[in-house]
Every structure is written in C-alpha cells, then in structure tokens.
Design an enzyme around this catalytic site. Sequence first.
Site, mmCIF file in Angstrom:
data_model
loop_
_atom_site.group_PDB
_atom_site.id
_atom_site.type_symbol
_atom_site.label_atom_id
_atom_site.label_comp_id
_atom_site.label_asym_id
_atom_site.label_seq_id
_atom_site.Cartn_x
_atom_site.Cartn_y
_atom_site.Cartn_z
ATOM 1 N N ASP A 180 0.827 -1.210 0.000
ATOM 2 C CA ASP A 180 0.000 0.000 0.000
ATOM 3 C C ASP A 180 0.861 1.260 0.000
ATOM 4 O O ASP A 180 1.812 1.370 0.774
ATOM 5 C CB ASP A 180 -0.889 0.034 1.250
ATOM 6 C CG ASP A 180 -1.878 -1.117 1.304
ATOM 7 O OD1 ASP A 180 -1.552 -2.188 0.785
ATOM 8 O OD2 ASP A 180 -2.950 -0.940 1.888
ATOM 9 N N ASP A 209 -4.070 -0.345 -3.521
ATOM 10 C CA ASP A 209 -4.231 0.771 -2.586
ATOM 11 C C ASP A 209 -3.218 1.877 -2.883
ATOM 12 O O ASP A 209 -2.452 2.301 -2.004
ATOM 13 C CB ASP A 209 -4.112 0.293 -1.139
ATOM 14 C CG ASP A 209 -5.434 -0.257 -0.621
ATOM 15 O OD1 ASP A 209 -6.341 -0.483 -1.439
ATOM 16 O OD2 ASP A 209 -5.556 -0.471 0.598
ATOM 17 N N HIS A 242 -9.126 -0.051 -2.157
ATOM 18 C CA HIS A 242 -9.344 1.389 -2.282
ATOM 19 C C HIS A 242 -9.400 1.842 -3.744
ATOM 20 O O HIS A 242 -9.633 3.028 -3.985
ATOM 21 C CB HIS A 242 -8.254 2.160 -1.539
ATOM 22 C CG HIS A 242 -8.523 2.282 -0.070
ATOM 23 N ND1 HIS A 242 -9.085 3.398 0.494
ATOM 24 C CD2 HIS A 242 -8.333 1.412 0.945
ATOM 25 C CE1 HIS A 242 -9.209 3.219 1.793
ATOM 26 N NE2 HIS A 242 -8.771 2.015 2.102
ATOM 27 N N ASP A 648 -23.937 16.121 -3.145
ATOM 28 C CA ASP A 648 -23.353 17.203 -3.947
ATOM 29 C C ASP A 648 -23.050 16.675 -5.348
ATOM 30 O O ASP A 648 -21.903 16.411 -5.711
ATOM 31 C CB ASP A 648 -22.084 17.713 -3.257
ATOM 32 C CG ASP A 648 -21.411 18.837 -4.034
ATOM 33 O OD1 ASP A 648 -22.103 19.513 -4.814
ATOM 34 O OD2 ASP A 648 -20.182 19.020 -3.869
ATOM 35 N N ASP A 688 -25.379 28.298 7.907
ATOM 36 C CA ASP A 688 -25.547 29.250 6.800
ATOM 37 C C ASP A 688 -25.434 30.682 7.339
ATOM 38 O O ASP A 688 -26.409 31.433 7.389
ATOM 39 C CB ASP A 688 -26.901 29.017 6.128
ATOM 40 C CG ASP A 688 -27.067 29.859 4.867
ATOM 41 O OD1 ASP A 688 -26.043 30.314 4.323
ATOM 42 O OD2 ASP A 688 -28.223 30.051 4.439
ATOM 43 N N ASP A 692 -27.231 32.710 2.404
ATOM 44 C CA ASP A 692 -27.364 32.656 0.951
ATOM 45 C C ASP A 692 -28.133 31.426 0.484
ATOM 46 O O ASP A 692 -28.263 31.181 -0.713
ATOM 47 C CB ASP A 692 -25.983 32.689 0.287
ATOM 48 C CG ASP A 692 -25.135 31.472 0.638
ATOM 49 O OD1 ASP A 692 -25.542 30.697 1.549
ATOM 50 O OD2 ASP A 692 -24.064 31.296 0.027
ATOM 51 N N GLU A 699 -16.811 24.101 5.319
ATOM 52 C CA GLU A 699 -17.030 24.947 6.488
ATOM 53 C C GLU A 699 -17.879 24.222 7.530
ATOM 54 O O GLU A 699 -17.654 24.364 8.732
ATOM 55 C CB GLU A 699 -17.704 26.257 6.084
ATOM 56 C CG GLU A 699 -16.788 27.210 5.320
ATOM 57 C CD GLU A 699 -17.478 28.523 5.021
ATOM 58 O OE1 GLU A 699 -18.652 28.682 5.421
ATOM 59 O OE2 GLU A 699 -16.835 29.385 4.396
#
Length: 736
Positions: A180, A209, A242, A648, A688, A692, A699
């Site tokens: 690895d 890996d 992995h 996301d 937030d 926005d 964050e």
Amino acid sequence: MGCGVTKSNQFHKNSGKAVTTIKSAVLIQRWYRQYVARREMRRRYTWHIFQSIEYSGEQAQIKLYNFLGYLMDNFTPASNERNLISHIFRENEVCRDAEWERYFCYKNIEVPEIYSGPHLTFPLTVEQAVGLVEAFRNKKQLHSRYVLQLLLETWKQLRMLPNINRISTCHSKEITICGDLHGQLEDLLLIFYKNDMPSLEKPYLFNGDFVDRGKDSIEILLILFSFLLVYPSEVYLNRGNHEDHIVNLRYGFTKEVLSKYKMHGKRILRLLQKIFSWLPLATVIDQKVLVLHGGISNTTDLSILARVDRHKYVSALRPPKKRHQSIVGLSIDVDVDEDTVSHNKVFQRRTSLTFPKVLSRDCFQNRSLRDFSDRIKVNTVDNVELCQRRQSILNPVIHGPENEAAQSASCESINSEDEWKQILDLLWSDPMNQDGCVPNEVRGGGCYWGPDVTEDFLNRHNLQLIIRSHECKQEGYEFCHNRKVLTLFSASNYYDVGSNRGAYVKLGPDLVPYLVQYQASSMIRELTVRQSFGRTERLALKVLREQLFAHKSDLICAFKKFDSSNTGYVCLSDWASAVESVLHLGLPWRIMRYQLVTGRTSDGSIDYHEWFNELAIKGPNAAHIDQSLLETLYRHRSTLETIFRIVDTDNSGFITIEDFRQTWKLLSVYLKMEITDDAISDLAITIDSNQDGSIDIEEFMEAFRLTDKKSRLERGRSMFMGTATDLTNLDVDPNI
C-alpha cells in the site's frame, strides 16, 4: 600475622562493594525491564487505537453503501431520496468503448502558454516518465489534457491484460514488490531512490491501494501508469480495495481530484472508475508465489478468478446489475424500474456485509424514509433459494424457448454472485492465527482466514507463498501462517510521523524474500525516539478522546448503572468497566486512566460529568444546537461527510438547505434514530451564516471539529499532516 589480618579486612571490604554493585545492577535491570514492558504496552494500545478507528471507518462505509443500495432497490424511481443518491450507482451503463472514448476526449482542451508543468507526447518515452517523477517531486501539476490522455492510454493497455498476471524471474535477477502507498508520494520517491526506477532490468509489482488518505494519490497513479505504458512487460499493477469510487468518497481521493482539477475533475474521476475496474486482480510469480491485495477464503479458486469479467465490478462492495434477454432479444439491466422483476429482486450478501430484508415495492409508495427505518434487517439467502426465486419471477413473463434462456440466465446470475464473493474476499480479507474461515466483522467485508485455509489453498494450487498487503504493520511487513503468508505495507508514517516503517520486498529466482525497510519523512530525523513515540501516543489518545466524547450519552448511562445513588462519581474499576462496555476496544483502561482523566478525588474516584467538560467544541454557535444532534454529528462525522459528497452531485462543494435536510433524513434512517425537523433547521441556520441558502461542506465539517483542551497536537489538522516546526515545538506531557 598483621599482614594477614589486613588482607582479610580488605577482602571483606571488596566483597561488600561487589554485593552492593550486584544489587544495584539487579535494581537497574528490574527498572529497565519494567520500563520496556510499560513502553511495549503503550506501543500496543496506541497501535490498537489507530487500527480500531481505521477499521470501524471501513465498516461504516460498507454499511452505508449497502443501506444506500437498499434504498435504490426499493424506492420508487420518482422519489426525492432515490434521486439524491442514484448517480453513484450508475456503474454499468450499456455503452460501447468507442462512445466512452469520445466522452473522455481530451483534444478540445487547450494547454495555455503559461503552463510550466511537464508536456507529454504518445507513445510515451522513458525520459517523459522520469520527467513526470521529477515534476511531481518539485510540486508541479500535470495539465488536465495530459491527464486524460495518459489515463485513456492506460485504459486501453489494461483492457488487454488478463485477470491474473503470470510473470517469471528468469529474465531478470529479481522483481520488486511494493504494498500500500495510499497517496504518500514521498514513500514512492524513496523507493525509487533506494531501488532505482522501473526499467528493463528492474521490474516492479505494485500491490494495490495506490490512493486515498494521502494527499498525492493522483500523482502516484500518473507515475505508475506512465511506467506501465513505457514498460508493459516490467511493471505490474494489482487492484486494491481502495481502487473503488465508493471508498474514494470517504477517504479523500475524490476530494483531491476535484480540488486539483476543478474544470475536468468529474471526467477524470469517471475515467478512473473504468481504469480501476480493469486492474488485474492478482499476480503469480514463477508459478509459486501468489501476490494479491487482501487475501483468500476457504472458497477462493484461481480458476474462477481467471475467467471472471472483472470490469463489471466497478465497486467490489456491491454485485453488478444482472442482465437477462428480453423477448425481443435485447439486453436489459435488471433495475427497480422493471415491473416484471423489480418487486422481488434480491441480491445475496455475505453475513459480513449488512444487507436489509427485501420488501415489496408497493409498500414504499408515498412513504418517507422514517416510515421504514424499523424494517432494516440483516438477510442472507442461499444460492438454491435465490435460483428458485429468480426462476419463479421470470417464468410468468417468458414462455416457450425463452424460458430455457431465462433459467440459464438465472443460473448465470448465481455464478455472478460466486464471482463477486471471490473478488470481495480477494480485496478485503485478513489472516488470523486460529484455524478456520469466518466473516470479517471488524472491517465489514471479506473474511478472516486461518493457517489451515492457507495450507489447503497452497496445496490445491501448487504454490509456496502468498504475499499480500491491506494491513498496516509497524515494521512494514509481517510473516504469519508458518511464514507462508507475508503482509507487505509500503506507506511509512501511516497513522502519524514515526508510527510505522514502510517496506518493499525483492524476489529473485530462489523466491526467498529480501525485505527492505525505510521511513520516508525527514521529520523523523529531527525527533528523538522518546519524542517520536510520545507524539504518536498523544495523537492516538486525542483520537480516543474524540471517540469517548462521541459516545457521551451511552457512557453516562453506563456510569449511572454503577452510580446508583446518582452522586456523579464512580470508582476506577467501575469507570474502566463502563467505558469498555460501550467502546469494546479491549484497551487497558485502568492503566490509561492517567492519560485520559485529569481530575480525581482523594479516594481515587472519578467525576464523570467533569470528565466530559474537559472536552470543548470549536465555534461559538455550538451552544444553540441540540446536544444529541451534536453527539450524533461527532460519532458519525465521516459518514455524514460521505453522504454530503454523494448529495453534492455537481461536486461544487455546496449543497442547498433542502438537500441538507434530506442528508440528515438519510442519516437518521441509517442510524435508526429520530431527528426532528426543527433540530435540523436550527443546525442549517447556524451553518448558513451569510444566509445565501447554501451550505459549504468544508465549512460545516470544520465548524464542528472536536477540540481537546488537554491535547497539544496541531488542532484542527488531519491526522496525516504536520510540519517540522510543529514537531520540534511539542512539549512533553509529564503524564506520558
């Protein structure tokens, strides 16, 4: 006579000195032995803490992926929850290679004149591969056009390779095998410095890996792929656990690529999915030495592995979608959209992979996630029952000659299940000292296999040695099973600076392993042995304190069982028993009490409420958030971040407030706990800060990083990062 008396007195005086000297030596020896024993005990529990946290993370990742797969298989196609996660399961699109090559085309990407990194032309030359190594050594970045071009050429090359490479040492004096690397470029550069770069005279085998955890994973891949293209008969690559896009979501590789290649990162990651699925599964050297990443099981069969369609297994954590022939003769993927088979579709899983009970599709109509949280259970189905069930599903809709084809496809699907188990065991398994073969409950995937399984496997395949990786070892390697299994790990300083050595092995025609150890970090030379060991121990204790805080409510309940009078105090033995009953880490808690708890009363009892007050939360807004929600966040921080990355979909690093709520709903069902909408809204408003309507994932995770008042380690940093200045300025904790 006077002289005789003088000699006798002198003899007795010398004898007394000798006795004193011997007693002193015995005392020093006893003290030294106690010191060595204490040091060894501290070394072991430090190592055990690191490994326990690492393996629990892998187990959580596998459980999360199975849970999300369950949602995909049972939710209606139009549900919001299904839409949030569906993109990570688009692994087997029916698409020709030529169409994929057009998608990955690099020709429309311009290289600006101000670009100062390496330039590549194909076919690749030795000088260009070496130049790439030097460029990465000097912290330069390869342009995305060249990255895509290099990856496309690698994909074409890998598609020509067999599942199991077979190589010989007769053409060269020796072959170098590396374990690895985990994104630690410094280790790879040191190996090349000590052992030379790959060449016609210096073949290499890299045992999986290559990515995750470290910060230079993409650079390592590009170096290895470039040498593979230059020396296709001297450089060999095995797949590791992995090399899997689902695992990469949790352990950093996805984030690394998207941060380094913001414009074309998604295409690069998609192409890497294809490449990972085409990596060979194992390598046999001189027909006697088997090299694979994880291990074997009592059912591992090289003849099966040699003929599997390996590229179907884009992720080894989930069996590929099955295909059947429709009445019109078209190949279709079995998915929940198909009315004829979706409501009874089931995938067999090993007991070591948590898989929920299959429910009818109709019962999920117009239901929310919380409505079925209590239905999730472990379910395993044997091959015979699975075959009968699939035949009963297909028979009503397929008649005549097609029925035989359906039965054939059904049996073929069982073979696919067997293939998947073979690959899962090969990538995820670990050896154990006891005989037998049991599910690997610690990692959550693969199995533990014993010396008897090794002996039987070697005899059946006429082999003499298994070389595997997958586990970090303090010396960089470890023999087991009567020296017939060698574990090799090449990422030094894996948990922290000084935590472990790396190693690689050379095999000549005699097939006797010659091991080379090293530690890559220059920071090691700036620390004494005491400083290095103390730093590693302090970091392990910091990680342990975070785990203790994350289980605060469970620990308080355990303490109150011993504190029947509700005084807020427990004795040392009760404290140790309560902590072990919650964390199940098998650590010497009584001895570690001085490192974990500072406040104590005159009778030695522990104020457990004050103990938790020693931990503080970074950020002024934490007091306004429900404490149970905070504890959930800390306990499942990595799982939550993984869900964020999945939600996301555009990889922007931001998610909407509504997606934030859906993320927490997914987490609440996964954890089988109730999280109110008000609590989620309060958390969203707190994060937030600029109002926005979107949340920055980085964050959010940083705002709730645990800060330990008693730790002097770099606060808020990754456990794999540090600087020489930070190390030399560390104060020595008098309690350690």
